[in-house]
Design an enzyme around this catalytic site. Sequence first.
Site, PDB file in Angstrom:
ATOM      1  N   HIS A  85     -60.946  15.802  -3.636  1.00  0.00           N
ATOM      2  CA  HIS A  85     -59.874  16.604  -4.217  1.00  0.00           C
ATOM      3  C   HIS A  85     -59.256  16.020  -5.532  1.00  0.00           C
ATOM      4  CE1 HIS A  85     -56.706  19.588  -4.835  1.00  0.00           C
ATOM      5  NE2 HIS A  85     -57.160  20.266  -3.917  1.00  0.00           N
TER       6      HIS A  85
ATOM      7  N   THR B  18     -54.262  25.469  -5.625  1.00  0.00           N
ATOM      8  CA  THR B  18     -55.515  24.847  -4.924  1.00  0.00           C
ATOM      9  C   THR B  18     -55.047  24.049  -3.767  1.00  0.00           C
ATOM     10  OG1 THR B  18     -57.163  23.364  -4.908  1.00  0.00           O
ATOM     11  CG2 THR B  18     -55.197  22.756  -6.157  1.00  0.00           C
ATOM     12  N   THR B  19     -55.664  23.762  -2.837  1.00  0.00           N
ATOM     13  CA  THR B  19     -55.119  23.078  -1.639  1.00  0.00           C
ATOM     14  C   THR B  19     -54.215  22.102  -1.784  1.00  0.00           C
ATOM     15  OG1 THR B  19     -57.545  23.687  -0.705  1.00  0.00           O
ATOM     16  CG2 THR B  19     -55.780  22.333   0.705  1.00  0.00           C
TER      17      THR B  19
ATOM     18  N   ARG C 181     -62.702  39.128 -13.155  1.00  0.00           N
ATOM     19  CA  ARG C 181     -63.035  40.826 -13.634  1.00  0.00           C
ATOM     20  C   ARG C 181     -63.551  41.710 -12.601  1.00  0.00           C
ATOM     21  NH1 ARG C 181     -64.291  41.781 -19.293  1.00  0.00           N
ATOM     22  NH2 ARG C 181     -62.579  40.507 -20.282  1.00  0.00           N
TER      23      ARG C 181
ATOM     24  N   GLY D 202     -65.389  19.651  -6.996  1.00  0.00           N
ATOM     25  CA  GLY D 202     -65.480  21.380  -7.476  1.00  0.00           C
ATOM     26  C   GLY D 202     -65.148  21.416  -8.890  1.00  0.00           C
ATOM     27  N   HIS D 203     -63.859  21.305  -9.157  1.00  0.00           N
ATOM     28  CA  HIS D 203     -63.339  21.828 -10.535  1.00  0.00           C
ATOM     29  C   HIS D 203     -64.002  21.333 -11.485  1.00  0.00           C
ATOM     30  CE1 HIS D 203     -60.685  21.907 -13.881  1.00  0.00           C
ATOM     31  NE2 HIS D 203     -60.446  23.468 -13.418  1.00  0.00           N
TER      32      HIS D 203
ATOM     33  N   ARG E  70     -59.496  35.089  -2.951  1.00  0.00           N
ATOM     34  CA  ARG E  70     -59.340  34.782  -4.330  1.00  0.00           C
ATOM     35  C   ARG E  70     -60.418  34.604  -4.952  1.00  0.00           C
ATOM     36  NH1 ARG E  70     -55.174  29.702  -4.896  1.00  0.00           N
ATOM     37  NH2 ARG E  70     -54.018  30.835  -3.363  1.00  0.00           N
TER      38      ARG E  70
ATOM     39  N   ASN F 137     -68.590  21.855  -4.680  1.00  0.00           N
ATOM     40  CA  ASN F 137     -67.908  23.020  -4.380  1.00  0.00           C
ATOM     41  C   ASN F 137     -67.792  24.232  -5.613  1.00  0.00           C
ATOM     42  OD1 ASN F 137     -65.268  24.812  -4.431  1.00  0.00           O
ATOM     43  ND2 ASN F 137     -64.521  23.671  -2.878  1.00  0.00           N
TER      44      ASN F 137
ATOM     45  N   GLU G 141     -62.146  14.251   6.107  1.00  0.00           N
ATOM     46  CA  GLU G 141     -61.983  14.182   4.721  1.00  0.00           C
ATOM     47  C   GLU G 141     -60.861  13.916   4.172  1.00  0.00           C
ATOM     48  OE1 GLU G 141     -64.133  17.462   2.407  1.00  0.00           O
ATOM     49  OE2 GLU G 141     -62.701  16.956   0.629  1.00  0.00           O
TER      50      GLU G 141
ATOM     51  N   ARG H  62     -60.838  31.785   1.437  1.00  0.00           N
ATOM     52  CA  ARG H  62     -59.334  32.024   1.592  1.00  0.00           C
ATOM     53  C   ARG H  62     -58.893  32.972   2.312  1.00  0.00           C
ATOM     54  NH1 ARG H  62     -56.807  27.782  -1.818  1.00  0.00           N
ATOM     55  NH2 ARG H  62     -54.948  28.733  -1.141  1.00  0.00           N
TER      56      ARG H  62
ATOM     57  N   HIS I 287     -64.578  27.348   0.027  1.00  0.00           N
ATOM     58  CA  HIS I 287     -63.507  27.735   0.808  1.00  0.00           C
ATOM     59  C   HIS I 287     -63.365  29.405   0.829  1.00  0.00           C
ATOM     60  CE1 HIS I 287     -59.014  26.849   0.881  1.00  0.00           C
ATOM     61  NE2 HIS I 287     -59.283  27.506   1.943  1.00  0.00           N
TER      62      HIS I 287
ATOM     63  N   ASP J  38     -66.509  27.096  -5.493  1.00  0.00           N
ATOM     64  CA  ASP J  38     -65.461  28.196  -5.408  1.00  0.00           C
ATOM     65  C   ASP J  38     -65.063  28.775  -6.912  1.00  0.00           C
ATOM     66  OD1 ASP J  38     -65.055  27.841  -2.920  1.00  0.00           O
ATOM     67  OD2 ASP J  38     -63.277  26.579  -3.004  1.00  0.00           O
ATOM     68  N   HIS J  39     -64.947  27.929  -7.871  1.00  0.00           N
ATOM     69  CA  HIS J  39     -64.410  28.491  -9.352  1.00  0.00           C
ATOM     70  C   HIS J  39     -65.739  29.179  -9.878  1.00  0.00           C
ATOM     71  CE1 HIS J  39     -60.857  26.937  -8.274  1.00  0.00           C
ATOM     72  NE2 HIS J  39     -60.956  25.796  -8.513  1.00  0.00           N
TER      73      HIS J  39
ATOM     74  N   GLU K 110     -65.077  25.293   3.965  1.00  0.00           N
ATOM     75  CA  GLU K 110     -63.795  25.040   4.161  1.00  0.00           C
ATOM     76  C   GLU K 110     -62.786  26.272   4.488  1.00  0.00           C
ATOM     77  OE1 GLU K 110     -62.095  23.570   0.339  1.00  0.00           O
ATOM     78  OE2 GLU K 110     -63.569  22.105   0.162  1.00  0.00           O
TER      79      GLU K 110
HETATM   80  N1  PXP Z   1     -62.069  19.233  -0.662  1.00  0.00           N
HETATM   81  C1  PXP Z   1     -61.177  20.025  -0.228  1.00  0.00           C
HETATM   82  C2  PXP Z   1     -60.746  20.182   1.272  1.00  0.00           C
HETATM   83  C3  PXP Z   1     -60.542  20.815  -1.176  1.00  0.00           C
HETATM   84  O1  PXP Z   1     -59.883  21.876  -0.553  1.00  0.00           O
HETATM   85  C4  PXP Z   1     -61.107  20.887  -2.502  1.00  0.00           C
HETATM   86  C5  PXP Z   1     -60.588  21.971  -3.389  1.00  0.00           C
HETATM   87  O2  PXP Z   1     -61.125  23.404  -2.951  1.00  0.00           O
HETATM   88  C6  PXP Z   1     -61.997  20.041  -2.920  1.00  0.00           C
HETATM   89  C7  PXP Z   1     -62.240  19.314  -2.108  1.00  0.00           C
HETATM   90  C8  PXP Z   1     -62.510  20.209  -4.221  1.00  0.00           C
HETATM   91  O3  PXP Z   1     -61.412  19.626  -5.091  1.00  0.00           O
HETATM   92  P1  PXP Z   1     -61.636  19.768  -6.863  1.00  0.00           P
HETATM   93  O4  PXP Z   1     -62.111  21.306  -7.014  1.00  0.00           O
HETATM   94  O5  PXP Z   1     -60.254  19.410  -7.273  1.00  0.00           O
HETATM   95  O6  PXP Z   1     -62.897  18.849  -7.065  1.00  0.00           O
END
Ligand code: PXP
Length: 242
Positions: free
Chosen positions: A191, A100-101, A18, A213-214, A49, A7, A151, A45, A43, A9-10, A70
């Site tokens: 997650h 986060t979710t 910025r 992700g994170h 964001r 993931n 999931e 959103r 994701h 996203d970050h 997502e």
């Molecule tokens: N799965 C889902 C459905 C999520 O919403 C997220 C966070 O966007 C993740 C996995 C990944 O979570 P993390 O960033 O904590 O690894």
Amino acid sequence: MIRLGVNIDHVATLRQARRAHEPDPVAAAVLALLGGADGITVHLREDRRHIQERDVRLLRQVVTNRLNLEMAAIPAIADFACEVKPDEATLVPEKREELTTEGGLDAVAHEKAVERIVKQLHTAGIEVSLFLDPDPRQIEIAHILKVRAVEIQTARYSEARTPTERQRERDALIQAAEFARERGLHVHMGHGLNYENVRAVAAISCVEELNIGHSIVARSTLVGMTQAVRDMKDAIRRAKGL
Ligand code: PXP
């Protein structure tokens, strides 16, 4: 071998801090794939964001193995998904104020709305996964709606503070995974997973895919995305004794 969906996203969160052009999540996806990612997850959103529509459109062209979008179970995002056609859409709950979710989708309470979106996505040829708490009542809805996968959210396991608590949450994941598998659902988890706590989850026998992700993006800022993904693949491999 368990598939790893990365993931990104970050990477987009950093760019949006910025409102700039870099770092580009599309470039991050390419590097994650070089590191062995089995798929890319983003994701989109409602508040945009981090990931933007432009990212998803470009990722659709770049990610040739598996693109997982997502999304909240709302018509506007479903219309976008049907146009871009990710390989899979994972329906998640979404609150604007959350970091986060938080927790799984309440498919029991919102069955009708979820059903409408699932049908729309299925008609467009998109596989559907529901992001759910490790709760048989929720998983039963996934079965009734004939989605391909669930999931199971690992947040409570990841946040467990004591070994006893962690064991209890892991047992809940195992039971939920078996319940889903018996109903013919593919089992994904994710997650809050990191390089340490991923092992006990990857060792659960019917888990087919992890979405992380994170912790991968965090490590990528220090060692690069390709290495960060390789390290996570290694951690998963070790859990399987490979
Ligand atoms: N799965 C889902 C459905 C999520 O919403 C997220 C966070 O966007 C993740 C996995 C990944 O979570 P993390 O960033 O904590 O690894």
